[in-house]
Design a protein around this motif. Structure first.
Motif, PDB file in Angstrom:
ATOM      1  N   LYS A   3       0.846  -1.185   0.000  1.00 51.92           N
ATOM      2  CA  LYS A   3       0.000   0.000   0.000  1.00 51.92           C
ATOM      3  C   LYS A   3       0.886   1.241   0.000  1.00 51.92           C
ATOM      4  O   LYS A   3       1.783   1.367   0.831  1.00 51.92           O
ATOM      5  N   VAL A   4       0.589   2.134  -0.937  1.00 57.00           N
ATOM      6  CA  VAL A   4       1.391   3.338  -1.116  1.00 57.00           C
ATOM      7  C   VAL A   4       0.465   4.541  -1.246  1.00 57.00           C
ATOM      8  O   VAL A   4      -0.580   4.459  -1.888  1.00 57.00           O
ATOM      9  N   ALA A   5       0.861   5.645  -0.628  1.00 52.50           N
ATOM     10  CA  ALA A   5       0.174   6.925  -0.842  1.00 52.50           C
ATOM     11  C   ALA A   5       1.075   7.769  -1.740  1.00 52.50           C
ATOM     12  O   ALA A   5       2.294   7.834  -1.533  1.00 52.50           O
ATOM     13  N   ILE A   6       0.472   8.376  -2.750  1.00 55.10           N
ATOM     14  CA  ILE A   6       1.216   9.251  -3.666  1.00 55.10           C
ATOM     15  C   ILE A   6       0.520  10.600  -3.695  1.00 55.10           C
ATOM     16  O   ILE A   6      -0.683  10.692  -3.924  1.00 55.10           O
ATOM     17  N   TYR A   7       1.298  11.654  -3.469  1.00 55.19           N
ATOM     18  CA  TYR A   7       0.818  13.035  -3.527  1.00 55.19           C
ATOM     19  C   TYR A   7       1.517  13.701  -4.705  1.00 55.19           C
ATOM     20  O   TYR A   7       2.731  13.562  -4.867  1.00 55.19           O
ATOM     21  N   THR A   8       0.756  14.407  -5.541  1.00 57.72           N
ATOM     22  CA  THR A   8       1.330  14.979  -6.757  1.00 57.72           C
ATOM     23  C   THR A   8       0.890  16.423  -6.939  1.00 57.72           C
ATOM     24  O   THR A   8      -0.184  16.822  -6.495  1.00 57.72           O
ATOM     25  N   ASP A   9       1.730  17.187  -7.637  1.00 55.15           N
ATOM     26  CA  ASP A   9       1.347  18.541  -8.021  1.00 55.15           C
ATOM     27  C   ASP A   9       2.193  18.990  -9.197  1.00 55.15           C
ATOM     28  O   ASP A   9       3.307  18.502  -9.406  1.00 55.15           O
ATOM     29  N   GLY A  10       1.643  19.920  -9.950  1.00 51.30           N
ATOM     30  CA  GLY A  10       2.344  20.538 -11.060  1.00 51.30           C
ATOM     31  C   GLY A  10       2.249  22.045 -10.930  1.00 51.30           C
ATOM     32  O   GLY A  10       1.349  22.566 -10.273  1.00 51.30           O
ATOM     33  N   ALA A  11       3.200  22.735 -11.533  1.00 53.16           N
ATOM     34  CA  ALA A  11       3.221  24.197 -11.480  1.00 53.16           C
ATOM     35  C   ALA A  11       3.782  24.726 -12.796  1.00 53.16           C
ATOM     36  O   ALA A  11       4.540  24.047 -13.472  1.00 53.16           O
ATOM     37  N   CYS A  12       3.406  25.948 -13.107  1.00 52.87           N
ATOM     38  CA  CYS A  12       3.885  26.571 -14.333  1.00 52.87           C
ATOM     39  C   CYS A  12       4.051  28.068 -14.087  1.00 52.87           C
ATOM     40  O   CYS A  12       3.204  28.687 -13.438  1.00 52.87           O
ATOM     41  N   PRO A  18       7.799  27.926 -18.313  1.00 56.02           N
ATOM     42  CA  PRO A  18       8.591  26.957 -17.571  1.00 56.02           C
ATOM     43  C   PRO A  18       7.719  26.289 -16.503  1.00 56.02           C
ATOM     44  O   PRO A  18       6.952  26.970 -15.821  1.00 56.02           O
ATOM     45  N   GLY A  19       7.838  24.972 -16.396  1.00 53.94           N
ATOM     46  CA  GLY A  19       6.986  24.248 -15.451  1.00 53.94           C
ATOM     47  C   GLY A  19       7.763  23.249 -14.630  1.00 53.94           C
ATOM     48  O   GLY A  19       8.891  22.880 -14.951  1.00 53.94           O
ATOM     49  N   GLY A  20       7.109  22.802 -13.562  1.00 54.12           N
ATOM     50  CA  GLY A  20       7.703  21.795 -12.695  1.00 54.12           C
ATOM     51  C   GLY A  20       6.647  20.866 -12.153  1.00 54.12           C
ATOM     52  O   GLY A  20       5.456  21.184 -12.160  1.00 54.12           O
ATOM     53  N   TRP A  21       7.092  19.710 -11.702  1.00 51.79           N
ATOM     54  CA  TRP A  21       6.203  18.739 -11.085  1.00 51.79           C
ATOM     55  C   TRP A  21       6.872  18.198  -9.828  1.00 51.79           C
ATOM     56  O   TRP A  21       8.100  18.187  -9.720  1.00 51.79           O
ATOM     57  N   GLY A  22       6.042  17.785  -8.869  1.00 51.86           N
ATOM     58  CA  GLY A  22       6.547  17.228  -7.622  1.00 51.86           C
ATOM     59  C   GLY A  22       5.710  16.047  -7.184  1.00 51.86           C
ATOM     60  O   GLY A  22       4.502  16.016  -7.412  1.00 51.86           O
ATOM     61  N   GLU A 139      10.943  23.645  -8.976  1.00 46.62           N
ATOM     62  CA  GLU A 139      11.428  23.155 -10.278  1.00 46.62           C
ATOM     63  C   GLU A 139      11.075  24.138 -11.393  1.00 46.62           C
ATOM     64  O   GLU A 139      11.894  24.403 -12.269  1.00 46.62           O
ATOM     65  N   ALA A 140       9.854  24.671 -11.375  1.00 48.49           N
ATOM     66  CA  ALA A 140       9.449  25.649 -12.390  1.00 48.49           C
ATOM     67  C   ALA A 140      10.341  26.881 -12.315  1.00 48.49           C
ATOM     68  O   ALA A 140      10.757  27.427 -13.344  1.00 48.49           O
ATOM     69  N   GLU A 141      10.630  27.304 -11.106  1.00 49.33           N
ATOM     70  CA  GLU A 141      11.505  28.458 -10.891  1.00 49.33           C
ATOM     71  C   GLU A 141      12.906  28.171 -11.426  1.00 49.33           C
ATOM     72  O   GLU A 141      13.504  28.994 -12.129  1.00 49.33           O
ATOM     73  N   LYS A 142      13.423  26.991 -11.114  1.00 47.32           N
ATOM     74  CA  LYS A 142      14.761  26.598 -11.545  1.00 47.32           C
ATOM     75  C   LYS A 142      14.855  26.557 -13.071  1.00 47.32           C
ATOM     76  O   LYS A 142      15.802  27.061 -13.663  1.00 47.32           O
ATOM     77  N   VAL A 143      13.861  25.957 -13.717  1.00 46.43           N
ATOM     78  CA  VAL A 143      13.844  25.881 -15.176  1.00 46.43           C
ATOM     79  C   VAL A 143      13.764  27.295 -15.760  1.00 46.43           C
ATOM     80  O   VAL A 143      14.458  27.609 -16.727  1.00 46.43           O
TER      81      VAL A 143
END
Length: 150
Positions: A3-12, A18-22, A139-143
């Motif tokens: 059993k695994v919990a996964i939390y996700t998000d994206g930003a632009c 430029p975008g990022g995901w976490g 990540e979006a900031e870095k890109v």
């Protein structure tokens, strides 16, 4: 099955821009963060990429509790995708489905697991959602900096 919990998000930064995901994966006491970015993308693509990367990180079939603040991703995978398949990857208005490359990839990686899809309100103080939001935003900031945006 594990059993695994996964939390996700994206930003632009801009949409497109430029975008990022976490991603945060949690299994028992174990946690793992994943993140990345692209220089010319959209928020929806980053939201989808986060889910794909999270599910792809699992090396065996799992029972997954997946949390996202993206109605686009959750409605797409739980409500819209069957209609798109029936309609030859066209929307109800007969236009090509946007991001169909990622929808195909998501269908493939999701098919390996038993997934409960959960929507969480973004920017509402949910600890794990805030954590993946920061990963994606960083990540979006870095890109953006690497591309000379700032």
């Amino acid at each position: 099955m594990k059993k695994v919990a996964i939390y996700t998000d994206g930003a632009c930064k801009g949409n497109p821009g430029p975008g990022g995901w976490g991603v945060l994966l949690k299994m028992g006491k174990h946690e793992k963060e994943l993140s990345g970015g692209e220089d010319d993308t959209t928020n929806n693509r980053m939201e989808m990429t986060a889910v794909i990367k999270g599910l792809s990180a699992l090396i065996e079939p799992c029972e997954v509790e997946l949390y996202s603040d993206s109605k686009y991703v959750l409605d797409g995978i739980t409500k819209w995708v069957e209609g798109w398949k029936r309609n030859g990857w066209k929307t109800a208005s007969k236009k090509p489905v946007r991001n169909s490359d990622l929808w195909h990839e998501l269908i493939d990686v999701a098919g390996r697991h038993e997934i409960e899809w959960h929507w969480v309100k973004g920017h509402s103080g949910h600890p794990e959602n805030e954590r993946v939001d920061k990963l994606a935003s960083d990540e979006a900031e870095k890109v953006g900096i690497e591309d000379g945006e700032d």
